[in-house]
Design an enzyme around this catalytic site. Structure first.
Site, PDB file in Angstrom:
ATOM      1  N   ASP A 120       0.797  -1.235   0.000  1.00 13.89           N
ATOM      2  CA  ASP A 120       0.000   0.000   0.000  1.00 13.89           C
ATOM      3  C   ASP A 120       0.827   1.280   0.000  1.00 13.89           C
ATOM      4  O   ASP A 120       0.259   2.374  -0.094  1.00 13.89           O
ATOM      5  CB  ASP A 120      -0.950   0.022   1.204  1.00 13.89           C
ATOM      6  N   ASP A 182      -5.401  -4.988  -6.274  1.00 13.79           N
ATOM      7  CA  ASP A 182      -5.180  -3.596  -5.857  1.00 13.79           C
ATOM      8  C   ASP A 182      -3.724  -3.170  -6.051  1.00 13.79           C
ATOM      9  O   ASP A 182      -3.417  -2.004  -6.262  1.00 13.79           O
ATOM     10  CB  ASP A 182      -5.545  -3.401  -4.378  1.00 13.79           C
TER      11      ASP A 182
HETATM   12  N1  GLY Z   1      -7.032  -2.028  -1.202  1.00 17.70           N
HETATM   13  C1  GLY Z   1      -8.174  -2.450  -0.519  1.00 17.70           C
HETATM   14  C2  GLY Z   1      -9.458  -2.134  -1.171  1.00 17.70           C
HETATM   15  O1  GLY Z   1      -9.600  -1.871  -2.330  1.00 17.70           O
HETATM   16  O2  GLY Z   1     -10.422  -2.177  -0.426  1.00 17.70           O
END
Ligand code: GLY
Length: 403
Positions: A120, A182
């Site tokens: 992230d 993601d």
């Molecule tokens: N990266 C987590 C989501 O899209 O909820």
């Protein structure tokens, strides 16, 4: 002769009229008033949260005020609020908003000094410092992004060919090497660093990640898994499963949106047509499965109780932003206008009373779904929906004034 002339005039009239009809849909969408709306809502949020070092993340369905979180490691959404402020500043040139954008961006600085907790880092530091550098040219910000990109790259596993998304899930779930869709969004920071004075190898890491994901993370019909699990010894794909979708074999709406956005960026950065052809299939899968005459999907395209399922406005906002960019990159005019039109329809729907928070809450949008299986942030306002919404509005304005 006269008949041919009249026929030609009528044909020309219809040609112009149909061209205008297409333009009208674009023009009818009042991007400036929606940008002003975002400016007002952001000011409301700043007034409401006061002088704080916490980040507004969500307003749940039955709440009226932001829930605030510290900008610490593990808080994956921390970069979106400063990113929102940068977009508001970009469009309004409001110096007070800029001062707040700087304040909230710099709260994230410690994240650039720590080892990688998970993938992230791109969301956290590129949405904040990336926009900050783009709009200010501050060299310190640039160095922070370069450091973060090197840190993110430490999660790359060359045997598998992707970045490890969640080190913390390796043991408890027995997912030796896991990559989530993601993660595609975090490649942009690697490409940017490789082209802005950072390590050139970051480009190869990002592209390898995209290629491996393209090979394993999608079903034959172009829908995506949320999580791909790999063997660390031989690098082989073991299985595709879900984490935030309804089931392993369903299409989680935000996951598919991440895929459209991610591969649009990869095509922009590499110019390799195989990524363009691929993202077309992934985008078409999304568009072909939207509810009839609607442009905001349910939280999972295959959730069992559609139409009585929550929507996910964040998925539409991410996709609208991605499709606007894709429409600019397309080498096929018909597809370019299809994607631009679809993105415009998404923005029109997101900007309607049904999806805008209006007076009821200081967020931009209602009706996003964060984590349905955990029953968290269901039918809520969430900061990343607002981030991609204002990014899409900004792109819409730019592309419509450029052309
Ligand atoms: N990266 C987590 C989501 O899209 O909820």
């Amino acid at each position: 002769m006269k008949v041919i002339k009249i026929t030609a005039i009528i044909f020309l009239f219809f040609l112009i009229a149909s061209g205008c009809a297409n333009e009208n849909v674009q023009i009818k969408f009042d991007v400036d008033s929606n940008l002003r709306y975002c400016h007002n809502q952001a000011q409301r949020t700043l007034t409401e949260i006061g002088d704080t070092t916490l980040i507004p993340r969500n307003i749940l369905k039955d709440q009226q005020h932001w829930n605030l979180y510290p900008a610490v490691i593990g808080e994956w959404t921390a970069g979106f609020w400063p990113g929102i402020l940068w977009y508001v500043y970009e469009n309004s040139k409001d110096e007070k908003i800029k001062a707040s954008a700087i304040h909230y961006t710099e709260l994230l600085y410690p994240l650039s000094k720590l080892p990688a907790y998970d993938h992230d880092l791109g969301f956290q530091l590129f949405c904040s410092y990336g926009n900050a550098f783009r709009l200010t040219g501050n060299g310190e910000y640039k160095q922070i992004i370069l450091n973060a990109a090197d840190t993110l790259a430490t999660l790359f596993n060359p045997v598998v060919g992707t970045i490890l998304s969640w080190p913390r899930e390796v043991k408890p779930r027995n997912w030796p090497h896991n990559t989530i869709m993601d993660n595609m969004l975090n490649l942009e920071m690697l490409y940017w660093a490789s082209k802005n004075g950072g390590n050139k190898e970051l480009y190869n890491i990002a592209t390898k990640h995209a290629e491996t994901t393209m090979k394993n993370h999608f079903r034959p019909d172009n829908s995506s898994y949320h999580v791909a699990v790999y063997d660390t010894i031989n690098g082989e794909f073991i299985k595709g499963v879900t984490h935030q979708g309804y089931a392993d074999n369903t299409m989680w709406a935000r996951g598919q949106a991440w895929a459209i956005y991610g591969y649009t960026v990869v095509y922009r950065e590499t110019g390799d047509k195989k990524f363009l052809r691929f993202v077309e299939g992934v985008a078409d899968k999304y568009l072909d499965n939207l509810p009839e005459n609607e442009y905001v999907p349910f939280w999972d395209f295959n959730a069992p109780n559609i139409p009585n399922e929550p929507k996910d406005a964040s998925s539409a906002a991410i996709t609208a932003s991605a499709l606007l960019e894709l429409s600019q990159l397309e080498d096929d005019e018909i597809r370019a206008s299809k994607y631009k039109q679809a993105a415009t329809n998404m923005l029109i729907e997101l900007s309607s009373d049904k999806f805008q928070s209006g007076e009821s809450k200081p967020s931009f949008l209602l009706h996003s779904t964060g984590h349905w299986p955990n029953k968290s942030e269901v039918d809520a306002s969430i900061n990343y929906a607002d981030y991609y919404y204002i990014e899409a509005l900004t792109r819409f304005k730019k592309y419509n004034s450029d052309n």
